[in-house]
Design an enzyme around this catalytic site. Structure first.
Site, PDB file in Angstrom:
ATOM      1  N   CYS A 212       0.826  -1.206   0.000  1.00  0.00           N
ATOM      2  CA  CYS A 212       0.000   0.000   0.000  1.00  0.00           C
ATOM      3  C   CYS A 212       0.858   1.252   0.000  1.00  0.00           C
ATOM      4  O   CYS A 212       0.445   2.313  -0.437  1.00  0.00           O
ATOM      5  CB  CYS A 212      -0.916   0.011   1.207  1.00  0.00           C
ATOM      6  SG  CYS A 212      -2.268  -1.113   0.956  1.00  0.00           S
TER       7      CYS A 212
ATOM      8  N   ASP B 120     -15.149   4.632   0.786  1.00  0.00           N
ATOM      9  CA  ASP B 120     -14.253   3.479   0.731  1.00  0.00           C
ATOM     10  C   ASP B 120     -14.437   2.685  -0.560  1.00  0.00           C
ATOM     11  O   ASP B 120     -13.514   2.030  -1.038  1.00  0.00           O
ATOM     12  CB  ASP B 120     -14.510   2.550   1.930  1.00  0.00           C
ATOM     13  CG  ASP B 120     -13.997   3.208   3.207  1.00  0.00           C
ATOM     14  OD1 ASP B 120     -13.098   4.058   3.085  1.00  0.00           O
ATOM     15  OD2 ASP B 120     -14.514   2.896   4.287  1.00  0.00           O
TER      16      ASP B 120
ATOM     17  N   ASP C 188     -15.464  -5.755 -24.095  1.00  0.00           N
ATOM     18  CA  ASP C 188     -16.192  -6.910 -23.546  1.00  0.00           C
ATOM     19  C   ASP C 188     -17.658  -6.572 -23.279  1.00  0.00           C
ATOM     20  O   ASP C 188     -18.560  -7.375 -23.523  1.00  0.00           O
ATOM     21  CB  ASP C 188     -15.547  -7.350 -22.221  1.00  0.00           C
ATOM     22  CG  ASP C 188     -14.156  -7.926 -22.444  1.00  0.00           C
ATOM     23  OD1 ASP C 188     -13.965  -8.628 -23.441  1.00  0.00           O
ATOM     24  OD2 ASP C 188     -13.267  -7.658 -21.614  1.00  0.00           O
TER      25      ASP C 188
ATOM     26  N   HIS D  56      -7.584   2.822  -8.163  1.00  0.00           N
ATOM     27  CA  HIS D  56      -6.413   2.686  -7.306  1.00  0.00           C
ATOM     28  C   HIS D  56      -5.188   3.017  -8.152  1.00  0.00           C
ATOM     29  O   HIS D  56      -5.116   2.643  -9.320  1.00  0.00           O
ATOM     30  CB  HIS D  56      -6.312   1.242  -6.783  1.00  0.00           C
ATOM     31  CG  HIS D  56      -5.094   1.020  -5.951  1.00  0.00           C
ATOM     32  ND1 HIS D  56      -5.017   1.394  -4.636  1.00  0.00           N
ATOM     33  CD2 HIS D  56      -3.895   0.477  -6.270  1.00  0.00           C
ATOM     34  CE1 HIS D  56      -3.812   1.081  -4.166  1.00  0.00           C
ATOM     35  NE2 HIS D  56      -3.112   0.524  -5.133  1.00  0.00           N
TER      36      HIS D  56
END
Ligand SMILES: Cc1cc2nc3c(=O)[nH]c(=O)nc-3n(C[C@H](O)[C@H](O)[C@H](O)COP(=O)(O)OP(=O)(O)OC[C@H]3O[C@@H](n4cnc5c(N)ncnc54)[C@H](O)[C@@H]3O)c2cc1C
Length: 752
Positions: A416, A449, A489, A540
């Site tokens: 992280c 979150d 896709d 992320h």
């Protein structure tokens, strides 16, 4: 640049002109650790002016007179951004290129060449054929050949401009057109040439001997010359001169004085009276020391004619000065030669030499010019083996702040702790356009979150994820392609794109560089997502050894509208919407063996969305669909035949290929994934008989952002194909037919 070498300074080259090709080559020979070089260019293949008239006259082919910037940039370890710069923000040190985010620089160098001045002559822009930009001129030239060859009776060509360019172009176009007419049995006497110039003589920058020789040659070739004849208006049927004369013409070639683009002056760079960038003897802008200019765009304290010769000579000095400027060291002056050897062709493999007061002519001089020009081109088109990168010795270019930042790089951890810093991330995200959709309950606009989505009643959520290493050194374009690839896709299943989560790995580096890369990457992804209606809902990011990016994409669909791989029916037509070959082309590009236009063609194809094609296939009753990606055309076709329990007859000649794909395969260059895909050859009947066919390996070529492969009922096949072409899928093709399952173990019959 090696990913473990942090970027400290960005040198941005704008324009692939004659000086910048030297800069690229010299940086390739001797890289400068910590310096990142980026080239922004409108043309991937940049013409070499010295050989252009020879090309026009028919002595050379396209590749012989163009420097391929693709392999050259790769050799230089630089980044290639394909685009046309249209403005500068000198305060923020940004270059503006339509269709992509502004590009930052620490040092900027401009070598974009000039264009003939036409803007101030009414009608010139509408009716004349300006000799620059060259790519446009070459298209005009092709069209002119067709016009002349298909004309009946007299055809008049007027050349406006009496400099070396005008004279050479008149003689070389005349030579070529006459030869073409003769090939079709027409002796060419109906072709008439005139040249007008506002000067009191032709070739004013050359000596009297050269002028005399050309007056003779032009006379012998029947080209009438009108001096003191300034063109003041171009009309559909000819050109009006200031002295009142009207010169009738069916085509007007415009080769007048050079003009500068408006964006130099608009950006507040110091320019001369003509609008060219005012530079000092070190080729540095007199108003902005972080800006350099070379070639036709540079206005030197000791002016010289606008000629490629000077641009070429400036290359080594410019390279030297960019290296020194980035390290804050003193620069070297450029000393233009007072006299230079000019070899001017007459179109018929004959040339006139000019130097100072000396002149000569003959066929041998043409041979000599040809030898010099070819030798020059070899330096750029036949590159030495890639230089080994030196270790990152960053002395000189790292200031105190950079050294402090770099010393913390070594301490950065994985896991992280490898996250991109939160300040960087929030600055990047805050700059992105708002990402809102009613069915995205919690997304980037109110981060938490996790992202939260609503699946409307009666709908299903379709999800897919893709992630891969960058295969091009342009984060913005890579972001666009990666998003397109991931969305494939969703579209293949007939779903509407709703949202995406991004995952990005950005090379370690200074905060500013990491921020810029992440920003370009996400802007690219959003520029692909936005037109599809999807929003970015989160993601992320981390730092790592190399740039990599991917997305999880979410789509929505009504249960009964779902399109799957199974469902192909015997008799169906098999349609492929985009050409294949990206795997081999990028493998070739990595080795510096792909032509720039091939790679550019592959990138353009990867940027084409499958959204419109999916809807079209759906409208035409598609029975099954998939997107063609990593397993290659054959791998995905096998998946479809298995799921549908059918056989397929594939027409190898009908499979659309990207330009250069066949050549790359013929050179033995295959993607590293090819061997894995090749295992599927057992699904093909008689693979041994096919194995020598030049197109066969491409069936196994892994694709990035490939097209859709679908089966549609036979009676809808050609209407569907027409509709796809109408939507811009120009290469879409019917590549085979679905057949009932037989007892053959291999379901695919490939017809050659
Ligand atoms: C018919 C003709 C014949 C000539 N013959 C000779 C000759 O024999 N010898 C000679 O020395 N000179 C010759 N010249 C002059 C010569 O063409 C120019 O002087 C020379 O090309 C200038 O070189 P450059 O490096 O400044 O720019 P260019 O060679 O013009 O290169 C400019 C590059 O910048 C790119 N570019 C342009 N605008 C942008 C933008 N906004 N953003 C990004 N990229 C951009 C272009 O794609 C191109 O790659 C001739 C000119 C003509 C018209």
């Amino acid at each position: 640049m090696k990913a473990d070498t942090p970027v400290l300074k960005d040198i941005l080259l704008v324009g692939g002109g004659h000086a910048h090709v030297s800069v690229l080559r010299m940086f390739g020979m001797k890289p400068m650790p910590g310096v990142r070089l980026t080239l922004i260019t409108r043309d991937i293949h940049t013409p070499y002016s010295g050989m252009l008239p020879g090309y026009v006259a028919g002595h050379y082919d396209y590749d012989e007179v163009h420097i391929d910037l693709g392999p050259l940039v790769r050799f230089a370890g630089a980044r290639l951004y394909h685009g046309e710069v249209q403005g500068l923000d000198l305060g923020q040190r940004l270059v503006k290129v339509p269709g992509r985010p502004p590009v930052h620089y620490d040092l900027l160098s401009i070598n974009t060449g000039s264009r003939p001045r036409a803007i101030d002559v009414p009608g010139a822009l509408e009716y004349a054929l300006p000799v620059k930009p060259i790519d446009q001129w070459l298209r005009d030239w092709q069209a002119l050949q067709v016009r002349v060859l298909s004309s009946q009776g007299d055809f008049r060509i007027l050349v406006v401009g009496g400099g070396a360019g005008g004279v050479e172009l008149a003689l070389s176009t005349q030579h070529r057109l006459t030869a073409l007419l003769r090939e079709q049995g027409d002796e060419g006497s109906r072709l008439h040439y005139e040249l007008i110039t506002d000067g009191s003589e032709i070739l004013p920058t050359h000596n009297a001997g050269v002028r005399r020789r050309f007056i003779r040659v032009l006379g012998e070739r029947g080209i009438a010359v009108h001096l003191n004849s300034r063109a003041v208006a171009v009309e559909p049927k000819g050109v009006r001169a200031e002295n009142g004369e009207f010169h009738p013409a069916d085509a007007v070639l415009w080769v007048t004085y050079a003009a500068a683009p408006a964006w130099f002056a608009q950006s507040a760079l110091a320019v001369d009276q003509e609008g060219f960038i005012a530079v000092d003897r070190e080729l540095r802008s007199v108003s902005h020391p972080e800006v350099f200019a070379a070639g036709d765009v540079a206005s030197l304290p000791d002016p010289r004619p606008k000629s490629g010769v000077f641009a070429v000579r400036q290359g080594p000095v410019l390279t030297h000065n960019l290296r020194r400027a980035v390290a804050g060291r003193p620069l070297r002056p450029y000393r233009p030669q007072k006299r230079f050897l000019g070899l001017i062709g007459t179109g018929d493999a004959y040339a006139v030499a000019s130097r100072g007061n000396w002149s000569w002519e003959g066929r041998l001089l043409w041979n000599w010019k040809d030898w010099i020009d070819r030798r020059f081109m070899r330096r750029f088109n036949e590159l030495p083996e890639m230089a080994q990168e030196a270790g990152p010795e960053l002395g000189g270019i790292a200031d105190a702040e950079a050294i402090r930042e770099l010393s913390t790089l070594a301490l950065r951890c994985g896991g992280c702790g490898a996250k991109v810093g939160s300040r960087v991330l929030s600055r990047v995200i805050n700059r992105l356009p708002a990402q809102r959709r009613d069915d995205v309950l919690i997304g980037l606009d109110a981060p938490d979150d996790a992202a939260v989505f609503v699946v409307p009643p009666g709908k299903l959520m379709v999800q897919s994820v893709d992630y891969f290493r960058a295969f091009i050194d342009d984060p913005y374009t890579f972001g666009r392609i990666a998003a397109n690839h991931a969305l494939g896709d969703i579209f293949a299943m007939g779903a509407e794109a709703q949202s995406a989560l991004a995952i990005a790995t950005v090379p370690y580096g200074r905060e500013q560089v990491v921020e810029q890369t992440l920003s370009e990457l996400l802007t690219g992804a959003l520029d692909t997502l936005a037109p599809t209606g999807a929003v970015l809902a989160g993601g992320h990011s981390s730092e790592g050894a190399e740039l990599a990016f991917g997305l999880t994409v979410n789509g929505l669909i009504a249960k009964d509208a779902l399109l799957r791989k199974g469902g192909m029916q015997p008799g169906d037509a098999l349609i492929l919407t985009k050409p294949i070959g990206t795997g081999t082309l990028f493998a070739a590009d990595m080795r510096g063996k792909a032509k720039g236009r091939w790679v550019d063609g592959a990138i353009q194809s990867m940027l084409v969305s499958n959204q419109g094609a999916a809807a079209c296939l759906h409208r035409h009753g598609a029975t099954a669909c998939t997107d063609v990606t990593g397993f290659g055309l054959l791998g995905h076709l096998v998946e479809m035949t298995r799921a549908s329990d059918v056989d397929v007859r594939l027409d190898l000649a009908a499979v659309p290929l990207l330009d250069g794909a066949e050549q790359a395969v013929a050179a033995g260059i295959l993607s590293s994934l090819q061997p894995q895909n090749l295992r599927l050859r057992r699904a093909v009947r008689d693979p041994e008989t096919l194995s020598t066919h030049p197109r066969y390996p491409l069936l196994f070529d892994p694709q990035t952002a490939g097209g859709l492969l679908a089966s549609v009922p036979a009676d809808a096949g050609s209407a569907c194909l027409d509709a796809l072409h109408g939507l811009g899928y120009a290469h879409a093709a019917i590549i085979g037919r679905v057949e009932p399952r037989t007892t053959e173990a291999a379901p695919i019959q490939v017809n050659v």
